[in-house]
Write an enzyme that holds these catalytic residues in place. Structure first.
Site, mmCIF file in Angstrom:
data_model
loop_
_atom_site.group_PDB
_atom_site.id
_atom_site.type_symbol
_atom_site.label_atom_id
_atom_site.label_comp_id
_atom_site.label_asym_id
_atom_site.label_seq_id
_atom_site.Cartn_x
_atom_site.Cartn_y
_atom_site.Cartn_z
ATOM 1 C CB THR A 49 -4.891 -6.196 1.675
ATOM 2 O OG1 THR A 49 -5.417 -4.871 1.761
ATOM 3 C CG2 THR A 49 -3.376 -6.148 1.688
ATOM 4 C CG LEU A 81 -14.286 -4.632 1.610
ATOM 5 C CD1 LEU A 81 -13.838 -3.296 1.059
ATOM 6 C CD2 LEU A 81 -15.725 -4.893 1.236
ATOM 7 C CG HIS A 82 -8.014 -5.176 4.930
ATOM 8 N ND1 HIS A 82 -7.911 -4.220 5.894
ATOM 9 C CD2 HIS A 82 -7.382 -4.683 3.828
ATOM 10 C CE1 HIS A 82 -7.225 -3.191 5.418
ATOM 11 N NE2 HIS A 82 -6.896 -3.449 4.162
ATOM 12 C CB ALA A 83 -10.599 -5.156 9.629
#
Length: 87
Positions: free
Chosen positions: A13, A15-17
């Site tokens: 996914t 480097l999401h939150a």
């Protein structure tokens, strides 16, 4: 002197939150300046908004740059941290 290393985002996914938050939290433990650079964009590694604005997806290559007194330790720690994001 400044140190840098290129890493590939392996996380499905990107480097999401959540991983970006972990990166910022660890970055703030170091005294040196930390930046992430992708293409022509260079952002402060201690800012979650900066990291998220890079839009790092799986397979993206990004340079982690550290500049300051504990730069080598910071670089090694952050490179290993990014490589550990595998969710």
């Amino acid at each position: 002197m400044m140190v840098r290393e290129t890493v590939t985002i392996v996380n499905k996914t990107g480097l999401h939150a959540r991983p970006a938050n972990a990166f910022v939290k660890v970055s703030k433990d170091f005294a040196c300046d930390i930046f992430l650079e992708k293409d022509t964009k260079k952002m402060n590694g201690k800012s979650i908004l900066g990291l998220l604005s890079l839009g790092l997806n799986q397979g993206s290559q990004v340079d982690i740059i550290a500049d300051g007194e504990d730069e080598q330790q910071a670089l090694e720690t952050l490179v290993n941290l990014v490589k550990s994001f595998t969710e």
